[in-house]
Design a protein around this motif. Structure first.
Motif, mmCIF file in Angstrom:
data_model
loop_
_atom_site.group_PDB
_atom_site.id
_atom_site.type_symbol
_atom_site.label_atom_id
_atom_site.label_comp_id
_atom_site.label_asym_id
_atom_site.label_seq_id
_atom_site.Cartn_x
_atom_site.Cartn_y
_atom_site.Cartn_z
ATOM 1 N N ARG A 131 0.844 -1.196 0.000
ATOM 2 C CA ARG A 131 0.000 0.000 0.000
ATOM 3 C C ARG A 131 0.871 1.234 0.000
ATOM 4 O O ARG A 131 2.054 1.196 0.377
ATOM 5 C CB ARG A 131 -0.949 -0.004 1.200
ATOM 6 C CG ARG A 131 -0.270 0.234 2.536
ATOM 7 C CD ARG A 131 -1.186 -0.116 3.711
ATOM 8 N NE ARG A 131 -2.429 0.614 3.714
ATOM 9 C CZ ARG A 131 -2.612 1.809 4.268
ATOM 10 N NH1 ARG A 131 -1.593 2.427 4.866
ATOM 11 N NH2 ARG A 131 -3.774 2.386 4.250
ATOM 12 N N TYR A 132 0.286 2.310 -0.441
ATOM 13 C CA TYR A 132 0.894 3.629 -0.303
ATOM 14 C C TYR A 132 0.795 4.029 1.167
ATOM 15 O O TYR A 132 -0.214 3.761 1.828
ATOM 16 C CB TYR A 132 0.151 4.622 -1.193
ATOM 17 C CG TYR A 132 0.415 6.069 -0.896
ATOM 18 C CD1 TYR A 132 1.688 6.612 -1.025
ATOM 19 C CD2 TYR A 132 -0.628 6.909 -0.491
ATOM 20 C CE1 TYR A 132 1.926 7.953 -0.741
ATOM 21 C CE2 TYR A 132 -0.400 8.251 -0.215
ATOM 22 C CZ TYR A 132 0.878 8.763 -0.334
ATOM 23 O OH TYR A 132 1.111 10.081 -0.048
ATOM 24 N N GLU A 159 -7.538 3.408 -1.647
ATOM 25 C CA GLU A 159 -8.717 3.004 -2.408
ATOM 26 C C GLU A 159 -8.829 3.824 -3.692
ATOM 27 O O GLU A 159 -9.131 3.290 -4.766
ATOM 28 C CB GLU A 159 -9.970 3.176 -1.546
ATOM 29 C CG GLU A 159 -11.203 2.556 -2.130
ATOM 30 C CD GLU A 159 -12.363 2.499 -1.155
ATOM 31 O OE1 GLU A 159 -13.447 2.043 -1.567
ATOM 32 O OE2 GLU A 159 -12.192 2.905 0.019
ATOM 33 N N ALA A 160 -8.554 5.129 -3.585
ATOM 34 C CA ALA A 160 -8.600 5.996 -4.763
ATOM 35 C C ALA A 160 -7.506 5.623 -5.759
ATOM 36 O O ALA A 160 -7.722 5.639 -6.987
ATOM 37 C CB ALA A 160 -8.455 7.457 -4.340
ATOM 38 N N LEU A 161 -6.328 5.278 -5.253
ATOM 39 C CA LEU A 161 -5.229 4.884 -6.126
ATOM 40 C C LEU A 161 -5.584 3.628 -6.914
ATOM 41 O O LEU A 161 -5.376 3.563 -8.144
ATOM 42 C CB LEU A 161 -3.961 4.650 -5.303
ATOM 43 C CG LEU A 161 -2.753 4.074 -6.050
ATOM 44 C CD1 LEU A 161 -2.316 5.015 -7.175
ATOM 45 C CD2 LEU A 161 -1.605 3.790 -5.088
ATOM 46 N N ILE A 219 -6.034 3.120 -11.085
ATOM 47 C CA ILE A 219 -5.280 2.128 -11.845
ATOM 48 C C ILE A 219 -6.210 1.214 -12.618
ATOM 49 O O ILE A 219 -6.007 0.958 -13.817
ATOM 50 C CB ILE A 219 -4.377 1.312 -10.890
ATOM 51 C CG1 ILE A 219 -3.286 2.205 -10.303
ATOM 52 C CG2 ILE A 219 -3.773 0.117 -11.611
ATOM 53 C CD1 ILE A 219 -2.531 1.575 -9.142
ATOM 54 N N ASN A 220 -7.251 0.707 -11.967
ATOM 55 C CA ASN A 220 -8.166 -0.215 -12.635
ATOM 56 C C ASN A 220 -9.024 0.484 -13.678
ATOM 57 O O ASN A 220 -9.382 -0.128 -14.696
ATOM 58 C CB ASN A 220 -9.040 -0.920 -11.604
ATOM 59 C CG ASN A 220 -8.271 -1.958 -10.809
ATOM 60 O OD1 ASN A 220 -7.213 -2.417 -11.227
ATOM 61 N ND2 ASN A 220 -8.801 -2.342 -9.663
ATOM 62 N N MET A 229 -2.177 11.250 -8.840
ATOM 63 C CA MET A 229 -3.156 11.441 -7.772
ATOM 64 C C MET A 229 -2.667 12.469 -6.766
ATOM 65 O O MET A 229 -3.425 13.375 -6.353
ATOM 66 C CB MET A 229 -3.442 10.104 -7.079
ATOM 67 C CG MET A 229 -4.516 10.199 -5.991
ATOM 68 S SD MET A 229 -4.731 8.626 -5.100
ATOM 69 C CE MET A 229 -3.304 8.669 -4.002
ATOM 70 N N LEU A 230 -1.409 12.359 -6.372
ATOM 71 C CA LEU A 230 -0.868 13.303 -5.407
ATOM 72 C C LEU A 230 -0.802 14.715 -5.969
ATOM 73 O O LEU A 230 -1.032 15.693 -5.272
ATOM 74 C CB LEU A 230 0.512 12.837 -4.951
ATOM 75 C CG LEU A 230 0.559 11.517 -4.178
ATOM 76 C CD1 LEU A 230 1.997 11.146 -3.843
ATOM 77 C CD2 LEU A 230 -0.286 11.603 -2.912
ATOM 78 N N ALA A 231 -0.475 14.815 -7.256
ATOM 79 C CA ALA A 231 -0.421 16.135 -7.887
ATOM 80 C C ALA A 231 -1.809 16.767 -7.916
ATOM 81 O O ALA A 231 -1.962 17.980 -7.649
ATOM 82 C CB ALA A 231 0.135 16.004 -9.304
#
Length: 482
Positions: A410-411, A419-421, A425-426, A472-474
């Motif tokens: 996990r991050y 969950e968002a990551l 991806i999917n 996502m982080l950006a």
């Protein structure tokens, strides 16, 4: 379709399947369709007149392929593998051509006898206790079930039937229904969903015992639960121990659990659906130490041993326990050899069964033990490649030991961020993974699944994960984390 056209069309289909598998990496791993898509592409009723093969063949790509999740795409990393090999496919063609229903020896002797022999071959490859082998002239033997879920249920029903005779003596005057309600089956909180479903169908109580910090069921915790239930007037009958749990590929210690089962007369079933294939490699065999305590054992060659679904290998220490639980013997199924050769209809839930041992026989002969060992070791090596990539980036963490082909990571953020990551991806569908929860943390499961997976696919998956995290982080930074 006559024989001449069958030869022609069969060759066309073989070519199509080979082309599909050899170019599968070019296909989107997850389909881009919505529920109900297919009904819009075909008529609402079956055709009254025969259609042309050419029209049917074109509809494979038009109708079917848009809705296929490509499990054998090397970018599929979601679930434990489902095996696929050319030898097994060819064997299934032969099985479909013979088209026997092998419920008894007389219904097709080769169907029964090849299963007996290949199950003994497989038991020797795994170094199972001799009492599981049919050739030992003991009480045990092997049978091919459809799935590991069926094996869990078959073993539970056999354990329930065995326990019933003792319970009638312990609680005289009680009805069988009341006695069933007192029976308890145990598992850890990491067990596959097959176990609670089996207890529902068997009408016995399911008792979940908390696992430790390594996600395994320990013997002392199990024994406390058993003794508490005995004190409360209940009847412990069954334990489903797991070697290679679905969330994290953890291994319950059979050397601790087995003596508890032996002490209290509890049937220990060992479910190694995924991990069992690895036990053909001597370096992984210690993971099943304590198997001598098991009353039954099951794993799926159709997961990780190149045998196409369905082929779930189950062994029983005393076959009479299963036969007695399922023996219904109408006159039309009887034959003169039924006390000499096994009738597998008594070893399973359904009556009919396909000639499944053919594909096991083909794979074992055309790969050989060494070829299958090499395949397993390659996948484990790829998993450790991905593990090293996780360790190289301090933004990520591993959440369980990497033993075989599964990595849980996990991050280092919130559950919501992970969950968002995974959703990002999917949704992108370059690779496909699924989640699990470990110690209250939302984790991502990365399984080395497809036979065609190579080191470059592991690197591609890692690059895809990192790119999506950074995007996502950006975006979170640009929106102030909202």
């Amino acid at each position: 379709m006559d024989a001449d056209e069958f030869r022609k069309r069969g060759k066309e289909m073989i070519d199509y399947v080979a082309d599909y598998l050899e170019s599968i990496e070019q296909r989107r791993v997850l389909p881009d369709v919505q529920p109900g898509y297919l009904s819009k592409l075909i008529p609402t009723e079956a055709p009254q007149e025969a259609e042309k093969w050419e029209d049917l063949f074109k509809d494979i790509e038009r109708v079917i392929m848009p809705g296929v999740t490509h499990w054998h795409n090397p970018n599929f990393h979601a679930f434990f593998p489902t095996a696929n090999s050319y030898p097994a496919i060819i064997a299934d063609i032969l099985s479909s051509g013979i088209a026997c229903i092998g419920f008894s020896w007389i219904s097709s002797p080769a169907c029964t006898e090849l299963e007996v022999v290949t199950m003994d071959w497989l038991a020797k490859m795994l170094d199972l206790p001799e009492f599981f082998l049919a050739e030992s002239n003991g009480l045990g033997g092997g049978v091919i079930q459809g799935t590991a879920s069926e094996a869990v249920l078959v073993a539970l029903l056999a354990a329930r039937n065995r326990a019933l005779e003792k319970a009638r003596q312990q609680f005289p005057g009680e009805s069988d229904g009341v006695l069933f309600s007192k029976m308890v089956a145990y598992s850890s909180d990491q067990v596959h969903s097959a176990m609670p479903r089996a207890t529902l169908m068997a009408a016995v109580t399911s008792r979940t015992v908390a696992s430790d910090d390594q996600f395994t069921l320990r013997g002392d915790a199990f024994e406390r639960a058993v003794e508490q239930d005995i004190a409360n007037g209940l009847i412990p009958i069954y334990l489903c121990a797991t070697l290679g749990t679905t969330p994290s590929c953890a291994f319950d210690p059979l050397t601790e659990l087995g003596p508890v089962c032996q002490k209290h007369g509890i049937w220990m079933h060992v479910d190694a659906a995924y991990a069992g294939s690895a036990f053909i490699c001597p370096e992984f065999r210690p993971l099943m130490n304590g198997i001598e305590y098991a009353e039954s054992f099951d794993f799926n060659p159709h997961k990780w041993m190149e045998v196409n679904f369905d082929c779930s290998a189950m062994w029983i220490k005393d076959r009479s326990t299963v036969v007695n639980a399922f023996n219904v013997d109408p006159i039309f199924l009887r034959h003169q050899y039924q006390n000499v050769a096994p009738d597998y209809r008594h070893w399973q839930i359904p009556l009919g069964r396909r000639f499944r041992s053919l594909k096991l026989w083909f794979v074992l002969r055309l790969y050989g033990v060494k070829g299958l060992q090499s395949f397993i070791r390659k996948h484990v090596g790829l998993a450790h490649q991905f593990e090293s990539l996780i360790k190289s980036d301090d933004r990520f963490e591993l959440n369980a030991p990497v033993v075989l082909g599964l990595i849980c990571f996990r991050y280092k953020g919130t559950n919501e961020q992970n969950e968002a990551l995974l959703k990002r991806i999917n949704d992108e569908a370059k690779i496909y993974m699924v989640p699990c929860t470990l110690s209250g943390k939302f984790c991502i499961r990365f399984a080395v699944a497809a036979s065609r997976t190579e080191p470059r696919h592991i690197e591609f998956a890692w690059q895809t994960i990192v790119a999506n995290l950074e995007q996502m982080l950006a975006q979170d930074g640009a929106s102030g984390g909202q």
